[in-house]
Design an enzyme around this catalytic site. Structure first.
Site, mmCIF file in Angstrom:
data_model
loop_
_atom_site.group_PDB
_atom_site.id
_atom_site.type_symbol
_atom_site.label_atom_id
_atom_site.label_comp_id
_atom_site.label_asym_id
_atom_site.label_seq_id
_atom_site.Cartn_x
_atom_site.Cartn_y
_atom_site.Cartn_z
ATOM 1 N N SER A 125 3.722 1.236 32.316
ATOM 2 C CA SER A 125 4.635 0.539 31.394
ATOM 3 C C SER A 125 4.413 -0.966 31.473
ATOM 4 C CB SER A 125 6.065 0.874 31.805
ATOM 5 O OG SER A 125 6.978 -0.023 31.204
ATOM 6 N N TYR A 149 12.185 0.417 38.030
ATOM 7 C CA TYR A 149 11.254 1.201 37.197
ATOM 8 C C TYR A 149 9.876 0.525 37.138
ATOM 9 C CZ TYR A 149 9.489 3.337 32.825
ATOM 10 O OH TYR A 149 8.738 3.971 31.864
ATOM 11 N N LYS A 153 6.322 1.925 38.680
ATOM 12 C CA LYS A 153 5.125 2.095 37.847
ATOM 13 C C LYS A 153 3.955 1.306 38.437
ATOM 14 C CE LYS A 153 6.559 4.765 34.392
ATOM 15 N NZ LYS A 153 5.954 6.099 34.158
#
Lengths: 328, 328
Positions: A125, A149, A153
């Site tokens: 991402s 998050y 990633k």
């Protein structure tokens, strides 16, 4: 060729499975079997011409990966994750699914033995980048995630690079732009409005625009996302050297440019359904997001978008999701 | 103030403990207690004026961190790691100690509760960077480790940033240059020669130089490394924002410049003890290592080296390790 899709019940996973089954092949190889996994059982595709297994399992469970890997899929598309907001609110859950889950997967691949070395395509991402950053983020800008998050990633990218370098798998991590137009109902994700202001007016519904028109963001259509995944699943990864992670091409547009494109494609009546209701919380969140990228490396490696303009993004949505029609 | 040093039996850990006990304080606060941990029990410092606990425990053991954290140390210097070569040869061991061990530690801090939020100083490494890179690596260059060790260090930096951002600890990761002159016996580390060619000739011994004199590398004295750690343990980290990881200042020098400095400081007889025996393996390994850095951010944040020139590095070694004398 046996293909495993992890996170197959999500929007991109579903579209990927549909396209692969429709084409019957990945690159030059016929697909002979497909396994679709998610935490809830993915819908079984209608009229599949090859055997499709559907598996419901929790990616955060240390034992979930082994039975999937025991079937020795040739290509694994790893889209399983909990989203940014949830990973931020539920710290442990985010690390369990988004980090430990990936590690269980790559360790199961490593443990399989017998020279098993599948292609692993991981969806990373642009959340690996956090403000402040340049107006255009280049291929060598450092990772400064501002969410758990994005941290998870970024860590998975590093792990997949290292496992690849050690010859344990053949991995690539691709950072998708924000997907626009995301089909379905409006959701409460902070990024939801980028899609809502296109999708809802085309369906004859009102949409709320919570930010100003000069907000710039980085987009790709669902069709482009699926195209990136398929290219990542088929290309010769040796051309990448040991740096198996990169940002995908996309389209940088302001909200004002999105609305102007919508007017060109669908007319004044449609854009009149966008209501401006500034939301300071969303304005704050979005101000820390990437706005634009230079993705020379991906372009050199043959990754291409399905759209040249934001008008194309809207047309792709009308074509693929609305059967070519909208409420004028 | 209670200070915990993890990896206290290593060269830098030992020197850090010695300096802290000698000064009796860290920044403006008196040290009231110290805990020294390593996989083998660190030597108990002589004449310590405060209680010093010595703990032998395996950092890769999921239960090792909790009892150390239960004592609620105010500042934790985390130097525990297995080195690059070992992490590369022993894949599982490297991940267990260099990644899982750090995660056990930060999760133990998080689990302690009661508002416990210690300063955590983590020693990272310039191994987070891998070739190709610019001649001078800047503060925003991306992480492209080419070893499992560098991967693990890079992941720990990300974790410490995220745990800090979430308010679970007050962390900083500092990337030390190669330490030169490393005291002790010659070892087989590929980087060993950078120190060997100074230390051994000063002791009247021959040293092997396995690379050419134009090889450039990035150095700091043990004294500088300890200084960086102490500054990281005392400075106001809020000035860093959420990017709590950075490269430390150092000195870029070619092997030829090292030898010229040795001649200036110690004379022709000493440098005559360096024997040139090219080793293609070491030449290959070293060609992928960073050569120079721009560390403006660290300098702005008050990190300073103890040396201005490579001559100083040699003088620091003669002063701190040889009691001011060498074999001329």
């Amino acid at each position: 060729m046996h293909i495993l899709i992890l996170g197959a019940a999500g929007m991109v996973g579903r579209k990927l499975a549909e396209r692969l089954l429709r084409e019957g092949r990945l690159g030059k190889q016929d697909i002979t079997r497909m396994t679709l996994q998610d935490v809830v059982a993915p819908a079984r595709p209608a009229n599949a011409s090859v055997p499709v297994s559907v598996v419901a399992s929790d990616f955060a469970d240390a034992g979930a990966a082994a039975p999937l890997i025991a079937e020795r899929p040739d290509v694994i598309f790893h889209l399983a994750a909990i989203v940014s907001g949830e990973a931020e609110a539920e710290f442990d859950k985010g690390y369990r699914i988004n980090l430990d889950g990936t590690r269980y997967l790559i360790d199961a691949i490593r443990a399989a033995g017998g020279g098993y070395k599948p292609r692993l395509v991981f969806t990373s991402s642009i959340a690996v980048f956090g403000a402040p950053f340049p107006e255009k983020i280049g291929d060598e800008f450092f990772h400064t995630p501002l969410t758990s998050y994005g941290t998870q990633k970024s860590i998975c990218e590093l792990l997949i690079n290292d496992y690849t370098r050690k010859g344990l798998l053949d991995g690539i991590s691709i950072r998708l732009p924000t997907i626009c137009v995301r089909p379905g109902k409006p959701n409460k994700a902070a990024s939801g409005f980028f899609s809502n202001i296109i999708r809802e007016p085309l369906a004859g519904e009102e949409a709320i625009l919570p930010v100003s028109e000069d907000v710039r963001h980085w987009h790709a259509s669902p069709k482009s996302a699926v195209g990136f995944l398929i290219h990542a699943g088929t290309m010769d990864l040796n051309a990448m050297g040991p740096r198996r992670n990169l940002s995908m091409p996309g389209l940088s547009a302001t909200v004002g440019e999105q609305i102007a494109a919508l007017e060109r494609v669908a007319g004044k009546n449609v854009i009149a359904r966008i209501k401006r209701v500034p939301d300071p919380t969303i304005i704050g969140i979005v101000s820390g997001w990437p706005r634009d990228f230079v993705t020379d490396r991906a372009l050199r490696l043959g990754f291409t978008t399905a759209e040249k303009t934001f008008d194309d993004i809207i047309r792709i949505h009308i074509e693929d999701e609305l059967g070519g029609k909208f409420v004028g």
